[in-house]
Design a protein around this motif. Structure first.
Motif, PDB file in Angstrom:
ATOM      1  N   ALA A1135       0.834  -1.205   0.000  1.00 46.00           N
ATOM      2  CA  ALA A1135       0.000   0.000   0.000  1.00 46.00           C
ATOM      3  C   ALA A1135       0.867   1.252   0.000  1.00 46.00           C
ATOM      4  CB  ALA A1135      -0.929  -0.016   1.214  1.00 46.00           C
ATOM      5  N   ARG A1136       1.939   1.233   0.778  1.00 46.11           N
ATOM      6  CA  ARG A1136       2.831   2.398   0.841  1.00 46.11           C
ATOM      7  C   ARG A1136       3.530   2.622  -0.501  1.00 46.11           C
ATOM      8  NH1 ARG A1136       5.419   4.774   5.067  1.00 46.11           N
ATOM      9  NH2 ARG A1136       3.404   4.497   6.053  1.00 46.11           N
ATOM     10  N   VAL A1190      -4.744  -4.796  -2.176  1.00 41.30           N
ATOM     11  CA  VAL A1190      -5.163  -4.931  -3.583  1.00 41.30           C
ATOM     12  C   VAL A1190      -5.863  -3.663  -4.047  1.00 41.30           C
ATOM     13  CG1 VAL A1190      -6.633  -6.238  -5.163  1.00 41.30           C
ATOM     14  CG2 VAL A1190      -5.309  -7.446  -3.437  1.00 41.30           C
ATOM     15  N   ALA A1191      -6.685  -3.088  -3.181  1.00 38.46           N
ATOM     16  CA  ALA A1191      -7.368  -1.844  -3.538  1.00 38.46           C
ATOM     17  C   ALA A1191      -6.363  -0.729  -3.808  1.00 38.46           C
ATOM     18  CB  ALA A1191      -8.330  -1.435  -2.424  1.00 38.46           C
ATOM     19  N   ALA A1192      -5.314  -0.674  -2.985  1.00 41.18           N
ATOM     20  CA  ALA A1192      -4.275   0.347  -3.201  1.00 41.18           C
ATOM     21  C   ALA A1192      -3.516   0.074  -4.500  1.00 41.18           C
ATOM     22  CB  ALA A1192      -3.315   0.361  -2.018  1.00 41.18           C
ATOM     23  N   LEU A1193      -3.203  -1.182  -4.751  1.00 37.65           N
ATOM     24  CA  LEU A1193      -2.467  -1.534  -5.976  1.00 37.65           C
ATOM     25  C   LEU A1193      -3.290  -1.269  -7.227  1.00 37.65           C
ATOM     26  CD1 LEU A1193      -0.875  -4.925  -4.817  1.00 37.65           C
ATOM     27  CD2 LEU A1193       0.338  -2.785  -5.223  1.00 37.65           C
ATOM     28  N   SER A1194      -4.598  -1.425  -7.118  1.00 37.85           N
ATOM     29  CA  SER A1194      -5.454  -1.249  -8.295  1.00 37.85           C
ATOM     30  C   SER A1194      -5.469   0.191  -8.781  1.00 37.85           C
ATOM     31  CB  SER A1194      -6.887  -1.694  -7.978  1.00 37.85           C
ATOM     32  OG  SER A1194      -7.481  -0.831  -7.028  1.00 37.85           O
ATOM     33  N   LYS A1195      -5.031   1.123  -7.945  1.00 38.57           N
ATOM     34  CA  LYS A1195      -4.997   2.531  -8.351  1.00 38.57           C
ATOM     35  C   LYS A1195      -3.757   2.865  -9.180  1.00 38.57           C
ATOM     36  CE  LYS A1195      -7.750   4.238  -4.462  1.00 38.57           C
ATOM     37  NZ  LYS A1195      -8.243   2.956  -3.999  1.00 38.57           N
ATOM     38  N   ILE A1196      -2.820   1.910  -9.269  1.00 35.04           N
ATOM     39  CA  ILE A1196      -1.628   2.126 -10.095  1.00 35.04           C
ATOM     40  C   ILE A1196      -2.013   2.010 -11.568  1.00 35.04           C
ATOM     41  CG2 ILE A1196       0.658   1.221 -10.703  1.00 35.04           C
ATOM     42  CD1 ILE A1196       0.918   0.165  -7.881  1.00 35.04           C
ATOM     43  N   PHE A1205      -3.294  -9.536 -12.723  1.00 35.56           N
ATOM     44  CA  PHE A1205      -3.748  -8.725 -11.589  1.00 35.56           C
ATOM     45  C   PHE A1205      -5.073  -8.046 -11.923  1.00 35.56           C
ATOM     46  CE2 PHE A1205      -3.953  -4.665  -9.334  1.00 35.56           C
ATOM     47  CZ  PHE A1205      -3.883  -5.120  -8.017  1.00 35.56           C
ATOM     48  N   ASP A1206      -5.198  -7.531 -13.133  1.00 37.40           N
ATOM     49  CA  ASP A1206      -6.449  -6.879 -13.521  1.00 37.40           C
ATOM     50  C   ASP A1206      -7.613  -7.860 -13.456  1.00 37.40           C
ATOM     51  OD1 ASP A1206      -5.017  -4.582 -13.963  1.00 37.40           O
ATOM     52  OD2 ASP A1206      -4.835  -4.877 -16.127  1.00 37.40           O
ATOM     53  N   ALA A1207      -7.375  -9.093 -13.908  1.00 37.32           N
ATOM     54  CA  ALA A1207      -8.431 -10.109 -13.851  1.00 37.32           C
ATOM     55  C   ALA A1207      -8.772 -10.456 -12.401  1.00 37.32           C
ATOM     56  CB  ALA A1207      -7.980 -11.367 -14.599  1.00 37.32           C
ATOM     57  N   PHE A1208      -7.751 -10.507 -11.549  1.00 36.94           N
ATOM     58  CA  PHE A1208      -7.960 -10.804 -10.122  1.00 36.94           C
ATOM     59  C   PHE A1208      -8.808  -9.707  -9.465  1.00 36.94           C
ATOM     60  CE2 PHE A1208      -5.845 -10.270  -5.795  1.00 36.94           C
ATOM     61  CZ  PHE A1208      -6.721 -11.142  -5.167  1.00 36.94           C
ATOM     62  N   VAL A1209      -8.519  -8.456  -9.793  1.00 42.32           N
ATOM     63  CA  VAL A1209      -9.295  -7.336  -9.243  1.00 42.32           C
ATOM     64  C   VAL A1209     -10.748  -7.435  -9.692  1.00 42.32           C
ATOM     65  CG1 VAL A1209      -9.597  -4.825  -9.305  1.00 42.32           C
ATOM     66  CG2 VAL A1209      -7.316  -5.791  -9.036  1.00 42.32           C
TER      67      VAL A1209
END
Length: 1228
Positions: A1135-1136, A1190-1196, A1205-1209
């Motif tokens: 997240a950081r 995952v929510a934080a990573l999805s903003k990248i 990763f996109d499919a996982f989200v």
């Protein structure tokens, strides 16, 4: 039970000559399948008839029916048998190679639909992939396949590899995607080549190494040669960029061949090739920073060269580029703006070069000094590029440079990498470079930068988006270098005036807001002498903006005036201030004023009172009637009253009116805004010039009473503060009310375990003020506090708080000290044990300890003796209280009592830990001067007690040694240093733990002493003893948090050892037999956890010194660790990292690698009949932690480089169990 009858009726509908019936039949079939997926199970003939009918409708002449049939196939593919699935695939592929264009298109859409709708899990998915992939690949290999079909087929293959990489990456797959698709790179149609590039890049990450190597050797490297065919080289460069975006690690072995090839290709005379090469180099920097580093010099040179590439413009030479922005003839500027050549595509190359330089700036903040020398002047010279899109891109790149300077400009700059960008200068220049920083270099370039930018903004034909971008860049510049535009106020005022003279429309309101925000920052960062001459130009348009109907524009204009008032304080006279007051009063007097505008107008009134008192005082105070309202949102009004009361000498009548208004707000039931109301009340009470009115406390205290409760601890703290202020300012009128209304409730609060921190401090201040208001009350307060806690539930009573309150009472009224000591000393005597409960003995010990800090109890020797006797008590709480009491009694007379505690520690091993706790009280609460006198007396015994002792004993001793070290560092720090190589691991553990306790010391002189020794202490992370290593890691964590400047330059030495401790060591895992069960214990867990916590701290304080590629390579270990605690730390690290613009770029390329571990943790372990409630709760908390990561990573912005990763989200968003919670975290 099957639904044969229903299905037959639907088939009849689908066979109807009426197109609407056919459409509705398909729609009803889809609805039925969704409601009951088992509709066709067990009825093979019906299933076959339904499927054939739907396939026949794919060929329907009506487009709506075709599209509905395609959607229906997407649902059917999930439930039909394997043989039927083959029928669907064969039929659609046959359709796709036919001559009917419309049928070919719809079949391609159908194939993509069924591929997208296949479930990620289940038996049908592997079979579907095994059937579909070879068929599609055969179609790709077929030389007669039409180009349109090839594009659709490649799109379907892309979906397959994105959703089911495991099923289509099998080496046994025949034909394999890579060799099948690679020939399409030479296809005559550019659209096919483009689609083939994307599909190939998606297969490369999961393809067998042999096939990837074949692709590199036969389809990439040969076409990067200088004499390669231009068209093939263009395709190859685009392919390289796509692979770097998707799987940069696959090219690691050939980067030394690929990058030079791209660097040479960019010099070929072909604009499309040049643009592709520049984009490839940009992608390389963003995705493979480490591999790009050796070529950085060439990359920057290319960027600087082609940002000037404009063959169709006969402008000045390179050395005169800056003149582009400095032309003084407006007519020439107009002609330049109107120049147009539809065939000219050179702007694409300049734009790609600008983005390339922006990537260098983004990824290499340690080279800011060099970038300011080599890149910044080039960017400034292109501020006036004739193409608007390029101009905006150049300004955006310079904005990135300013942002990087703001974030990293103060950090040490890389000296060894300077040569990577700039050529070697003369020796004298190199000596000068040492003193140069990003800030000094930027300051020297501000004149040319501001001149070039303002030249572009002053033209009346400059479009609003361009003006907005220019003001944003100026705003960023002032954010980095406040006050640097003092010489540019004239053009700034003229441009701002021309912008603000126009009424804000929907399309220009953003420009107005940006312009106003910049002006506010300009006023805040420059002295009044800079802009006073321009106020006649600016103030009319700013007053016009204040009166605008657009609420955000009006609000921002009020903020500009607030900045202006604070900058020109005190304002003695000024027409603009008078008019501002009138505008603000009008806004406040109008009931339908927007809430944000009203808040800003209120703030402006406050600033007028503070900064323009001579202007506003004669107005009669009409504004306060509008501000101090009792309805609507009053938060802004409370803030204004507090601000004015704090900074301006107001009359008692005004203060009294405001207090009455505040008291009215206190009666409201809503909690919101109450802390601010209490703060305002506190400020107002202290502003009475002739004292608090005697009739106020009897009215106010009853209103405060509802807040004297532990229901809301924050409001309790504020309420006690108000009562304390009243007792201090008006004791005679307040004390009777407090005694009658509040004291009984406060006795109950005093022993509440909820009271701590600020609330406890307020409580102690209250008791101090209470006793000072009436000295006689002290004799009643002490026994009443004790009586109250005796009546309370023992499990809910906080005896330590009661003892602190009694200590505060006695300290404020020391006349009751002797009696209090005498009373509670009785309960401590062993002879009275039978009469005293455990709780009263503990309370008595705590009370005597609190009093011992400020009273010399040398005459009560028996009291101290009784305290020591309780070291042998059976009850743990009595022993702990006795240690507290002994240590604090010793503070009152160190000479007499300290030796006695040391003798107990030496003579009785069973009391050593308690004696050390007593010494810790001494060391913690003694003044610096007292400690200096006894430090030598304590030093040797503390080391002696720590050797061969338990961890708890050693930790206490180390805390004491650390505190003693800070009292005389020149004396004791070398003594600690001399023992870091002690043969006894316990001694080494004590040393490094003691150093950790000294790191809270903020003295610069201590830092100077520690700087030369700290690496010797931290070198213990290599110690052979596991416990010493763990403590050394903990010390490193503390150093990174409190003194990062001492360790930053040593991180290259420390990090390898830190990373080594993060790995699970099988040698430290042992099996323990617990009855019939076996349990694994990981002795290395604590050290591993400390290592990960240290890395988390380093991200905050030493980010620029961390090699991101190495750091990210270790992240997978954290989220895959057997320990849930370390998994949570790993999630926090993710997240950081995702929140930082620098680290998120590097993290984006590793998202797919992180996905399997995140997915596994999200799903959790299967719940069985043996699973206990605690395990379920723990798994749920771990899942929440994973979802947050995952929510934080999805903003990248992964730019499509992380399909897994996109499919996982997407799947997580749709999950029935946790999908809703995940959507909330995403903010959807």
């Amino acid at each position: 039970m099957t639904k044969t009858y229903l299905m037959n009726s639907l088939i009849e509908k689908m066979q109807s000559p009426d197109q609407d019936f056919r459409f509705m039949g398909l729609n009803d079939l889809m609805s039925e399948i969704k409601q009951d997926p088992a509709s066709l199970i067990g009825d093979e003939p019906t299933e076959t008839k339904v499927l054939k009918q739907v396939l026949s409708l794919v060929e329907d002449r009506i487009s709506e029916v075709k599209n509905q049939a395609v959607k229906c196939l997407g649902q059917l593919i999930k439930i039909i048998r394997e043989t039927q699935m083959e029928l669907v695939v064969d039929s659609l592929i046959n359709f796709s190679v036919g001559k009917d264009d419309e049928l070919r298109d719809i079949s391609g859409l159908a194939l993509k639909t069924i591929t997208s709708e296949l479930p990620l899990e289940g038996k049908i998915t592997p079979r579907a992939c095994a059937k579909l992939a070879p068929k599609l690949l055969q179609q790709v290999l077929n030389t007669e396949t039409p180009p349109e079909t090839l594009i659709e087929t490649l799109s379907t293959l892309s979906i397959l590899i994105t959703r089911f990489p495991a099923h289509v990456s099998d080496p046994a797959l025949s034909p394999h995607p890579l060799p099948a698709i690679a020939p399409l790179l030479s296809h005559s149609r550019p659209a096919v080549r483009k689609r083939a590039i994307l599909t190939l890049s998606q297969y490369v990450p999961v393809a067998p190494p042999v096939l990837v190597d074949d692709l590199l050797q036969n389809h990439i490297l040969p076409f990067l040669a200088p004499n390669a065919n231009l068209e093939k080289q263009r395709t190859t460069v685009h392919l390289v960029a796509a692979i770097i975006r998707q799987a940069p690690q696959q090219l690691t072995s050939v980067y030394n061949d690929i990058i030079p090839g791209v660097v040479k290709a960019v010099q070929r005379d072909d604009d499309e090739l040049r643009e592709g090469c520049l984009q490839a180099l940009e992608t390389l920097l963003l995705r493979s920073l480490t591999e790009a580093a050796p070529f950085l010099s060439s990359i920057v040179q290319i960027g600087n060269q082609f940002i000037k590439y404009d063959p169709n413009y006969a402008g000045p030479d390179d050395g005169e580029d800056e003149e582009m922005a400095d032309a003084d003839d407006d007519d020439e500027d107009t002609d330049l703006d109107e120049y147009s050549d539809d065939e000219d595509t050179s702007y694409k190359i300049r734009r790609a070069s600008t983005k390339l330089l922006a990537a260098v700036i983004t990824t290499r903040p340690e080279l800011l000094t060099s970038l300011y020398k080599e890149v910044s002047p080039v960017l400034i010279s292109r501020f006036g590029d004739r193409e608007k899109t390029v101009r905006l891109e150049v300004w955006a790149a310079y904005g990135v440079l300013l942002n990087q300077t703001s974030m990293y400009g103060g950090l040490p700059q890389s000296q060894e990498n300077d040569s990577a960008i700039r050529k070697r200068k003369r020796d004298s220049e190199e000596r000068m470079d040492i003193e140069e920083t990003p800030y000094t270099l930027l300051r020297s370039q501000v004149p040319s930068l501001s001149k070039a930018l303002l030249q572009q903004l002053k033209s009346p034909k400059t479009p609003p988006p361009m003006l907005q971008a220019g003001f944003q860049l100026l705003h960023a510049l002032l954010g980095v270098l406040p006050g640097c535009l003092s010489n540019q106020i004239t053009p700034i005022a003229a441009i701002s005036q021309s912008v603000l003279l126009q009424s804000p429309a929907t399309s220009t309101s953003a420009l107005h807001l940006t312009c106003l925000s910049f002006i506010a920052l300009y006023f805040a960062t420059h002295g009044p002498g800079t802009f006073s001459a321009s106020l006649p130009t600016l103030s009319p348009v700013l007053l016009k903006s204040v009166g605008e109907k657009h609420p955000r524009v009006a609000s921002e204009a009020f903020r500009v005036f607030s900045a202006l008032l604070n900058a020109t304080r005190p304002v003695k006279n000024g027409e603009w201030a008078e008019r501002l007051y009138d505008q603000a009063l009008q806004r406040l007097s109008t009931h339908d004023t927007d809430a944000e505008v009203r808040g800003c107008a209120e703030d402006c009134i406050a600033d007028l009172w503070i900064c323009a008192l001579d202007v506003i005082k004669p107005k009669g105070g009409k504004e306060w009637q509008a501000i101090c309202r009792t309805t609507g949102n009053t938060a802004g009004a409370v803030r204004v009253v507090t601000k004015v009361a704090r900074d301006v000498e107001m009359s008692d009548d005004w203060v009294n009116c405001c207090v009455e208004w505040i008291m009215g707000l206190l009666k409201k039931s809503e909690r919101g805004g109450k802390p601010e109301i209490f703060i305002a009340l506190d400020t107002l009470l202290k502003r009475y010039s002739s004292g608090v009115p005697t009739d106020l406390p009897p009215t106010l205290v009853p209103q405060i009473r509802p807040y004297i409760s532990t229901t809301d601890i924050s409001l309790l703290s504020h309420a006690l503060t108000i009562i304390t202020v009243l007792l201090e300012l008006s004791p005679a009128a307040t004390f009777p009310e407090v005694e009658r209304e509040l004291l009984g409730d406060i006795y109950q609060i005093a022993h509440s375990p909820l009271v701590s921190g600020a609330a406890l401090d307020s409580l102690l201040m209250f008791f101090s003020s209470l006793v000072q208001a009436d000295s006689q009350i002290a004799t009643h307060v002490v026994p009443n506090l004790v009586t109250s806690v005796e009546k309370a539930n023992k499990s809910d009573a906080n005896l330590a708080n009661v003892a602190k309150c009694i200590g505060q009472v006695v300290q404020s009224a020391q006349g009751v000290a002797a009696g209090t000591i005498a009373v509670y000393s009785k309960y401590m005597k062993k002879s009275s044990k039978s009469k005293s409960t455990t709780s009263i003995v503990v309370l008595s010990l705590l009370i005597v300890g609190e009093l011992g800090r400020f009273i010399d109890m040398s005459k009560q020797q028996d009291t101290f003796s009784s305290t020591i006797e309780h070291f042998a008590a059976e009850e743990e709480e009595i022993r702990a209280a006795a240690a507290f009491a002994a240590g604090n009694i010793a503070i009152g007379n160190l000479h007499q009592f300290l030796p006695a505690i040391l003798r107990v520690a030496e003579s009785d091993p069973h009391k050593k830990l308690l004696s050390l706790h007593a010494l810790k009280e001494v060391v913690t609460h003694c003044s610096h001067g007292q400690l200096e006198g006894v430090a030598e007396q304590l030093w040797a015994p503390l080391f002696q007690y720590s050797e061969d002792a338990e961890d708890s004993t050693r930790n206490v001793a180390a805390a004491c040694l650390g505190k003693l070290t800070t009292t005389h560092p020149t004396r004791y720090l070398p003594q600690l240093h001399s023992r870091i190589h002690d043969e006894n691991p316990a001694a080494r553990a004590t040393v490094v733990s003691a150093i950790r306790h000294t790191l809270a010391e903020s003295s610069p002189s201590y830092d100077e002493l520690l700087a030369s020794l700290i690496m010797d202490f931290l070198d213990l992370i290599h110690d052979k003893d596991l416990n010493v290593r763990r403590l050394a890691l903990s010390a490193l964590n503390s150093a990174a948090r409190t003194k990062p400047y001492l360790i930053r330059d040593h991180l290259p030495t420390l990090l390898p050892s830190l990373y080594a401790e993060m790995k699970v060591n099988p040698d430290l895992i042992r099996t323990v037999q617990m009855g019939p069960w076996t349990h694994k214990v990981d002795d290395g867990l604590d050290a591993r956890k400390t290592a990960w916590e240290t890395l988390y701290t380093l991200l905050d304080t030493c980010l620029a010194k961390l090699d991101l590629s190495i750091l990210l390579s270790h992240l997978l270990a954290a989220i895959s660790d057997p320990s849930d605690e370390i998994k949570v730390i790993g999630h926090m690290l993710l997240a950081r990292l995702s929140a930082s613009p620098i680290t998120s770029i590097a993290l984006a390329q590793r998202l797919d690698g992180l996905t399997p571990s995140l997915e596994l943790t999200m799903r959790g372990s299967a719940v069985t009949k043996d699973t206990v409630k605690q395990d379920i709760e723990r798994a749920a908390e771990l899942r929440r932690s994973t979802m947050r990561a995952v929510a934080a990573l999805s903003k990248i912005d992964s730019a499509g480089s992380a399909p897994k990763f996109d499919a996982f989200v997407e799947e997580s968003r749709k999950n029935e169990q946790w999908g809703q919670e995940f959507k909330e975290l995403l903010g959807h």
